[in-house]
Scaffold this motif. Sequence first.
Motif, PDB file in Angstrom:
ATOM      1  N   PRO B  98       0.809  -1.217   0.000  1.00  0.00           N
ATOM      2  CA  PRO B  98       0.000   0.000   0.000  1.00  0.00           C
ATOM      3  C   PRO B  98       0.851   1.281   0.000  1.00  0.00           C
ATOM      4  O   PRO B  98       0.367   2.339  -0.396  1.00  0.00           O
ATOM      5  N   TYR B 100       2.755   2.179  -1.987  1.00  0.00           N
ATOM      6  CA  TYR B 100       2.902   2.696  -3.353  1.00  0.00           C
ATOM      7  C   TYR B 100       2.112   3.983  -3.560  1.00  0.00           C
ATOM      8  O   TYR B 100       2.507   4.862  -4.326  1.00  0.00           O
ATOM      9  N   THR B 101       0.988   4.084  -2.848  1.00  0.00           N
ATOM     10  CA  THR B 101       0.144   5.269  -3.045  1.00  0.00           C
ATOM     11  C   THR B 101       0.816   6.542  -2.543  1.00  0.00           C
ATOM     12  O   THR B 101       0.350   7.649  -2.804  1.00  0.00           O
ATOM     13  N   GLN B 102       1.929   6.402  -1.828  1.00  0.00           N
ATOM     14  CA  GLN B 102       2.665   7.601  -1.434  1.00  0.00           C
ATOM     15  C   GLN B 102       3.315   8.284  -2.618  1.00  0.00           C
ATOM     16  O   GLN B 102       3.621   9.469  -2.570  1.00  0.00           O
ATOM     17  N   THR B 104       3.260  10.116  -5.908  1.00  0.00           N
ATOM     18  CA  THR B 104       2.213  10.903  -6.567  1.00  0.00           C
ATOM     19  C   THR B 104       2.778  11.633  -7.776  1.00  0.00           C
ATOM     20  O   THR B 104       3.990  11.721  -7.955  1.00  0.00           O
ATOM     21  N   GLU B 108       5.202   9.279  -9.759  1.00  0.00           N
ATOM     22  CA  GLU B 108       4.532   7.986  -9.897  1.00  0.00           C
ATOM     23  C   GLU B 108       4.503   7.557 -11.352  1.00  0.00           C
ATOM     24  O   GLU B 108       4.765   6.390 -11.676  1.00  0.00           O
ATOM     25  N   ILE B 132      -2.042  -2.926  -6.430  1.00  0.00           N
ATOM     26  CA  ILE B 132      -1.736  -2.652  -5.018  1.00  0.00           C
ATOM     27  C   ILE B 132      -2.387  -3.797  -4.251  1.00  0.00           C
ATOM     28  O   ILE B 132      -3.621  -3.866  -4.127  1.00  0.00           O
ATOM     29  N   LEU B 137      -4.177  -1.110  -9.894  1.00  0.00           N
ATOM     30  CA  LEU B 137      -3.886   0.296  -9.595  1.00  0.00           C
ATOM     31  C   LEU B 137      -4.920   1.188 -10.263  1.00  0.00           C
ATOM     32  O   LEU B 137      -5.286   0.986 -11.419  1.00  0.00           O
ATOM     33  N   LYS B 138      -5.420   2.160  -9.495  1.00  0.00           N
ATOM     34  CA  LYS B 138      -6.388   3.070 -10.074  1.00  0.00           C
ATOM     35  C   LYS B 138      -5.779   4.471 -10.164  1.00  0.00           C
ATOM     36  O   LYS B 138      -4.957   4.856  -9.347  1.00  0.00           O
ATOM     37  N   LYS B 140      -6.312   8.811 -10.417  1.00  0.00           N
ATOM     38  CA  LYS B 140      -6.994   9.800  -9.573  1.00  0.00           C
ATOM     39  C   LYS B 140      -8.480   9.840  -9.874  1.00  0.00           C
ATOM     40  O   LYS B 140      -9.297  10.113  -9.006  1.00  0.00           O
TER      41      LYS B 140
END
Lengths: 476, 303
Positions: B98, B100-102, B104, B108, B132, B137-138, B140
Amino acid sequence: MKFSKSLQLRFMLFLLGAGVLPALIITFVLITSYESQMISSEIRRLNVQVGLLSGEIITSGYLENGEAEGINAELTSVADSYAGRIMVTDEELRVVKDTYGMYDGRIFLWENAVIAMQGENTSYYDRDNSFLIITAPILSQSEENTPIHGIMMMTESTESLESGVEYVSNIGLICLIVVVLLMAALSGLVSGWLVRPLHELSSSINDLGKTNESSITSNAYSETREIAESFNHYQQMMRVLDDSRQEFVSNVSHELKTPLASIKVLADSINMMGDDAPIEMYREFMGDITTEVDRETKTINDLLSLVRMDKSKADLNITITNINELLELILKRLEPLAAKQEVELVMESFRPVTAEVDEVKFSLAIMNLIENAIKYNNAGGWVHVSINSDHQYCFIRVEDNGMGISEEAIGHVFERFYRGDKSHSREISGTGLGLAITREAILLHHGEIRVSSVQGEGTVFDVRIPLSYIEEREGR
Amino acid sequence: MTIILGLVILICATAGCSQALVADNSSFGIYYINGSQTGLEKIEYTVVSDVTSDVIKELLAILSTEVLDDEYINPIPAELGTVDFDLADNNLILRFEPEYTQLTGTREILTRSAVAKTFLQLDYISSVVFYIGDEPLKGKDGNVVGAMTSDSFLDTFGENEEALESGTFTMYYSSEDGQGLIKKKRLLHFNNTMSKESVVLTYLARDPGSDDGAKAVLSPNVKVLSVTSKDGICYVKLDANFLSQQTGVATETAVYGIVDSLTSLDDIGKVELSIEGTPAEGVVPDTDKVSGLYEKNDSLVIK
């Protein structure tokens, strides 16, 4: 190449350079700044256009909602009007619309695209393909710190701009060529005109030999006038030299002939008397003839010394000599003469002096001075010889309280065959060459000699020579 | 001596030329993020392992390893933890923690692109997809980012050699006698700043160099004033030299060479041709005869 040393050529090249170089610089600066100005203003235009389109994209929610016919059509028609291309990406840098229809859906990783996504506008001039490419973030213009919705890339063909620049460059080039040609002609003319007085100067010098003119004039420039004046001055000196040479030759002839004439007279007298001549008369006349022969011999010897002095500039036999000892030797040699004349000889040495001199010639020079001081003196008089030195020079002074030299004569004493007060020339033996020889010798040593005198009271000769002999020296 | 020198230069020049046509993708390398975080840099790398799973592990390790040179940043930062993977049907699934969402923004995007491009170089991987944990992965906007293939990237733009693209085009050249058309499917190289329509017109002005005598329908001194497409119609404006071109090709053949080639492009259905400017002296002003709206016409095609 004698051509390359020409002043005219240098003038010409300089004038040419001075004219062409500024023209070159100006042309170059103008053209490059014109081009960059044009490019900058196009970039501004594109940025404005992109800004307008961005605004519409945001307000219409094009990126969120996907297809919006109106926006698509507008993007295409704007791109066409600029003869270029527009690409729009979302915030994932995914191409949402490419007016060329080639890259929809791709992730746009070009550096300028990433930079735009980070919030900065970029511009890039692709010279090879004649395109201006700008990228800009799509964000709301009115609010601060809004999120970036995506980027827009727009290209514009720069062909017409480039042909405009080329046109200006060509005009610049033509102007430059015209300037170069003009300057070449002008510089040729001006340089020729500038150096003409120099040619005139040299031809008037050449003509000097042919005409009876005694001097040249050149009023073109102060510099050429200076040259003309120096030349005339030099000419004058040469003439004086020539005259004095002629005078010398006639003096020599005269001096050589005089004793011979006396001998002839004496001999003729004896011959004429034949057998009636008494022995005493023979003896007397023979004695006189001998005296005359001695005089002639001395004259010839002195002349030879003088000539040798002239010729031997390169043959100086320089040795390190103790001058004090040299002087003592001279004085010793002249003691008998001084005694005969009843003149007191005194030497005063302030310090021991060692100098680099030619012993023979220097001795001769000093000896002449002291001999004169003794000869042109009265009984009971004195001759003072002093020697001194500093770190650079040796100073010798020969002072006497004899007859002195008159004011008219004092300027001529060093001239060859000059005998000063004519009334004494028979009583006091001499050839008139002594001081000339002395002066030559002193000058050979790069020294100086000066005389001061008061008629009836005495004379002072001051000699100064450098302690070290240096070969090359200028200006006698 | 000068002849030898000249030959050497010639050989080097041609060697350089042929290299320029194909982008240098021959060697395997690791994609790093550049020092200013504005793009990717590929550094040559030789894989050590032979077994597939070991290869993937090895590459993941390298992609996570810090580089001592400031010019390169490892795409997968150490904070992201371990990366699991599955390989099935040439599709590589990479499962991230998780954390990974850091990542941006552009960082990214660059990380994802570097990792994907590195793996896509392997023969047995044709698509890469990021997860993830168990969820894909989505972005924004909430939509799935989806699988990435080698066609998913546009690497560079504008600079000459690197921005070379190639594509298959159906071109219609003139026959040797200048009357008929010869159809050719060709792989053409072009700079990605050109539109496909421009590419077609550019290559129609060059002989295809084949044995069947096919030749160009356009002469190089004919200037393409503009070519734009809208709503399926391609508007081509040529200058008047088109009427007087000395290619030995009949005007009608040339026109249909252009039309048929352009209408072979996906979005183009018709071609509107217009001639602008005054023709050269002695040429019959056929402007009216040539200008007009055209559709594809196969009647002239002989081969």
